[in-house]
Design a protein around this motif. Structure first.
Motif, PDB file in Angstrom:
ATOM      1  N   UNK A  27       0.748  -1.400  -0.065  1.00 37.58           N
ATOM      2  CA  UNK A  27      -0.002  -0.157   0.038  1.00 37.58           C
ATOM      3  C   UNK A  27       0.818   1.214  -0.109  1.00 37.58           C
ATOM      4  N   UNK A  28       1.723   1.135   0.941  1.00 33.83           N
ATOM      5  CA  UNK A  28       2.848   2.360   0.805  1.00 33.83           C
ATOM      6  C   UNK A  28       3.570   2.466  -0.454  1.00 33.83           C
ATOM      7  N   UNK A  29       3.966   1.353  -0.966  1.00 35.87           N
ATOM      8  CA  UNK A  29       4.536   1.448  -2.261  1.00 35.87           C
ATOM      9  C   UNK A  29       3.523   2.124  -3.450  1.00 35.87           C
ATOM     10  N   UNK A  30       2.428   1.784  -3.689  1.00 31.30           N
ATOM     11  CA  UNK A  30       1.388   2.333  -4.666  1.00 31.30           C
ATOM     12  C   UNK A  30       1.140   3.776  -4.200  1.00 31.30           C
ATOM     13  N   UNK A  31       0.866   4.134  -2.976  1.00 30.41           N
ATOM     14  CA  UNK A  31       0.974   5.411  -2.538  1.00 30.41           C
ATOM     15  C   UNK A  31       2.089   6.528  -2.892  1.00 30.41           C
ATOM     16  N   UNK A  32       3.206   5.918  -2.578  1.00 30.01           N
ATOM     17  CA  UNK A  32       4.234   6.593  -3.137  1.00 30.01           C
ATOM     18  C   UNK A  32       4.283   6.660  -4.589  1.00 30.01           C
ATOM     19  N   UNK A  33       4.353   5.680  -5.263  1.00 37.16           N
ATOM     20  CA  UNK A  33       4.535   5.672  -6.790  1.00 37.16           C
ATOM     21  C   UNK A  33       3.432   6.149  -7.738  1.00 37.16           C
ATOM     22  N   UNK A  34       2.236   6.751  -6.941  1.00 43.69           N
ATOM     23  CA  UNK A  34       1.332   7.481  -7.825  1.00 43.69           C
ATOM     24  C   UNK A  34       1.392   8.892  -7.461  1.00 43.69           C
ATOM     25  N   UNK A  35       2.253   9.369  -6.771  1.00 46.48           N
ATOM     26  CA  UNK A  35       2.673  10.813  -6.238  1.00 46.48           C
ATOM     27  C   UNK A  35       2.864  11.538  -7.667  1.00 46.48           C
ATOM     28  N   UNK A  36       2.039  12.463  -7.843  1.00 44.54           N
ATOM     29  CA  UNK A  36       2.563  13.364  -8.946  1.00 44.54           C
ATOM     30  C   UNK A  36       1.610  13.207 -10.063  1.00 44.54           C
ATOM     31  N   UNK A  78       2.512   9.818 -12.916  1.00 45.15           N
ATOM     32  CA  UNK A  78       3.238   9.873 -11.700  1.00 45.15           C
ATOM     33  C   UNK A  78       4.721   9.531 -12.177  1.00 45.15           C
ATOM     34  N   UNK A  79       5.580   9.755 -11.299  1.00 42.66           N
ATOM     35  CA  UNK A  79       7.011   9.630 -11.498  1.00 42.66           C
ATOM     36  C   UNK A  79       7.334   8.012 -12.006  1.00 42.66           C
ATOM     37  N   UNK A  80       6.574   7.125 -11.102  1.00 39.88           N
ATOM     38  CA  UNK A  80       6.701   5.752 -11.473  1.00 39.88           C
ATOM     39  C   UNK A  80       6.296   5.292 -12.880  1.00 39.88           C
ATOM     40  N   UNK A  81       5.063   5.885 -13.082  1.00 41.34           N
ATOM     41  CA  UNK A  81       4.366   5.372 -14.433  1.00 41.34           C
ATOM     42  C   UNK A  81       5.278   6.190 -15.456  1.00 41.34           C
TER      43      UNK A  81
END
Length: 684
Positions: free
Chosen positions: A296-305, A624-627
């Protein structure tokens, strides 16, 4: 578990890079081998160093002396002064001859014969080269622990195989992984004594070939060994093949779990999903499983922006009548979390196995008493077998959720306004990714078939001496097949989700332009007494257009815009009837005005679509940054374009592009992309 799966996986990828580039040495000392070192040696030809620690050498020498002392005292040692397996009731004083017999007795696997060049058919029985090279490395690391009774010269000879990138050909199907991987490790023992029928991989990668082992040993000036007491048994009796294969497969599976989280983030963006389910409370407080919290923390962080994902539910928006996203989005932490925990446990377990003594008998070289040789069963490879069961189970779960995500993206009834099968062209001629969905269904079915445990299928063997066995190497081979099938699903889905993101971006930009046109044209049919009333009319009426644009995504452009705008006619009449401050202009009718707007918006769409097709990675700024990291790698690094589906604008077949992505997933080029997408380890 003090470490997270994400941290362990990111660290392993960094270590592989450090080993491969020489920034950190790989030292074989019996205690520090890890998954990354096996990967670096087996796949990237890093050369490990033998430990120069005198204490290590002392333990090795003491173990040899313990064997000699037991022989001199007249005591029995299994496989040294006795037969092996069901023949261990026999006794012999011919200790050297027995080792020669052991080195050859298990060379009974089916391999390409020397009478002809290896063919694709004959090579189907050969164990994968990286599995076998890792096996040499793992066996060397076990023997150097000083519990096995082999001389230092034997270790140096094994090390020389790694230095010169010499890998014995071994049969892949001939071990039950119970008394160790006898049928696999025998090919190492046989190679070191130059058995004439054995062959090895040898040469630089561009000039690599399969050659007779004796010929290659002569070329590198390695004299064939003459085994001393217990040495052949020590080499071939252990779990090195199972542990090597497990380490390599587990390294891949760990990365694929991170990749699946990255793909889930891109799915969230493509579907304009809601981020509420990934907030801390449901996981940290309400249901605090460590894997669930981590994902959950990973997905929350990865969707930032992200400009596409929604931070909260858009109350009242008719496009979001479904109050919450479907399970394959909303339950991602609860789904991936247990797999993260299981793979982390498997990683810890296999790492212990890599640094264990797994032959029989074994010697406590620190004990100088006469009772320092133990007959036990450390060769039983259920530990790596169980790790591989966990891998196959995780792979199946990952494949299931990704296929569910792809199914939603391709279904126009579910994907919030995207065209059927993510077709960018006209639906009557552009079949989109329909066939890709069929491929993924086939891949998933095969993973499901391969995902079962071997435990219900084991058989007693060797006169019931090996009454229980693990089938660990077979389990690892099937796990590798599952990994490859999941990569095929991921390659296909990466193509799909990038296509969906481009369609979403293209549509969002179009709607922005269409709103400007609508805003300038609305005064041509409506008269409002105040600007605020006109602004409210623009917002309300254009919401109808936006919703209808998504609902008509399955239609041809020639008829789509009439269907999209026809509800406006009734709304214009209704609005003017209910609000005296709004009037229809008298110079035209809503029907004629809508027909004019239909032409404008259709022309705008066709022009905008062609303009977007010319862009490369057009959606980058909305992600997002990850995407963005994953999307730009696909679009720019791999040069995989959006599928246009019209006017012969697509240069290659879909399968060609998906194959390019698959190669990047398989050869390690995308490992760093996924670890960077999930966030550097120091943030975890």
């Amino acid at each position: 578990m003090s470490l997270s799966h994400t941290r362990v996986t990111c660290s392993a990828v960094e270590k592989v890079e450090a080993y491969v580039h020489g920034a950190e040495p790989i030292v074989v000392d019996g205690s520090r081998l890890n998954l990354a070192a096996v990967v670096a040696v087996a796949r990237y030809n890093s050369v490990p160093q033998l430990s120069d620690d005198e204490q290590v050498k002392t333990r090795v020498n003491r173990a040899c002396s313990a064997v000699q002392d037991r022989i001199s005292s007249g005591g029995s040692i299994y496989g040294v002064t006795t037969g092996v397996g069901a023949s261990s009731f026999t006794r012999t004083n011919s200790v050297h001859e027995l080792q020669d017999a052991l080195a050859t007795a298990y060379l009974n696997g089916i391999l390409p014969t020397l009478s002809s060049a290896p063919s694709s058919a004959s090579m189907r029985t050969v164990l994968d080269e990286d599995f076998m090279k890792g096996t040499v490395m793992v066996r060397l690391n076990s023997l150097i622990r000083g519990h096995s009774g082999v001389r230092w010269t034997v270790l140096e000879a094994m090390h020389k195989l790694l230095v010169h990138d010499i890998v014995p050909l071994a049969s892949k199907n001939n071990t039950v992984s119970a008394s160790g991987d006898l049928g696999t490790l025998a090919y190492i023992a046989g190679t070191l004594i130059g058995r004439p029928d054995l062959r090895v991989w040898y040469g630089q990668r561009s000039e690599r070939s399969i050659r007779p082992a004796a010929e290659v040993l002569k070329e590198i000036q390695l004299e064939p060994l003459t085994y001393g007491p217990k040495e052949a048994l020590a080499i071939l009796n252990g779990t090195a093949a199972s542990a090597s294969a497990a380490a390599l497969v587990l390294y891949d599976a760990n990365i694929l779990l991170l990749a699946a989280q990255g793909l889930t983030v891109m799915t969230i963006e493509a579907l304009r999903s809601i981020l509420e389910p990934f907030q801390p409370f449901p996981h940290v407080v309400a249901r605090p499983h460590p894997g669930q919290i981590e994902v959950a923390a990973n997905i929350a962080r990865m969707t930032e922006g992200s400009k596409l994902a929604l931070k909260e539910y858009p109350e009242g928006d008719p496009e979001f009548l479904l109050r919450q996203d479907r399970y394959h989005i909303r339950c991602a932490p609860q789904w991936f979390g247990p797999f993260a925990e299981n793979l982390l446990r498997a990683t810890e377990s296999v790492t212990i196995e890599l640094n264990s003594t797994t032959d029989n008998p074994i010697i406590d070289s620190d004990d100088q008493s006469p009772h320092n040789i133990y007959h036990a069963g450390n060769f039983q490879a259920l530990t790596p077998a169980e790790a591989m069961d966990a891998v196959r189970h995780a792979i199946l779960g990952i494949a299931k959720i990704l296929y569910a995500q792809q199914s939603e993206l391709l279904n126009p009834m579910l994907n919030r306004g995207l065209p059927p099968d993510c077709a960018a062209g006209e639906p009557s001629l552009d079949l989109g990714l329909k066939a890709s969905d069929l491929c993924c269904s086939a891949y998933l079915s095969e993973i499901g078939y391969l995902s079962g445990s071997f435990l219900p299928h084991i058989n007693s063997t060797e006169h019931h001496t090996q009454s229980i066995n693990s089938m660990a190497l077979a389990s690892a081979r099937h796990a590798r097949d599952c990994v490859d099938l999941l990569r095929q699903i991921m390659a296909t889905y990466l193509f799909t989700v990038c296509q969906a993101i481009d369609l979403r971006e293209m549509n969002n930009r179009y709607l922005s332009k269409a709103k400007e046109v609508f805003q300038t044209k609305l005064p041509g049919i409506l008269l409002c007494s105040e600007d605020t009333i006109m602004q409210d009319a623009v917002a309300s009426l254009f919401t109808t257009i936006r919703v209808q644009f998504g609902r008509t995504a399955s239609m041809e452009s020639s008829s789509r815009f009439k269907a999209m705008l026809s509800p406006l006619i009734a709304e214009l009449y209704t609005r003017t009837t209910r609000n005296s401050q709004i009037q229809l202009v008298t110079s035209t009718t809503p029907v004629h005005w809508v027909e004019m707007l239909e032409v404008k918006l259709r022309e705008l769409f066709l022009q905008h679509r062609l303009e977007y097709f010319k862009e490369t990675a057009g959606a980058s700024d909305s992600l997002s940054r990850a995407g963005r990291l994953i999307y730009t790698f696909i679009r720019k690094d791999l040069e995989i374009p959006m599928k246009k589906g019209m006017n012969q604008m697509d240069k290659h077949e879909i399968g060609t592009y998906i194959s390019i992505i698959f190669e990047a997933l398989s050869d390690g080029r995308m490992d760093r992309v996924f670890t960077e997408a999930v966030g550097s380890a120091d943030k975890l």
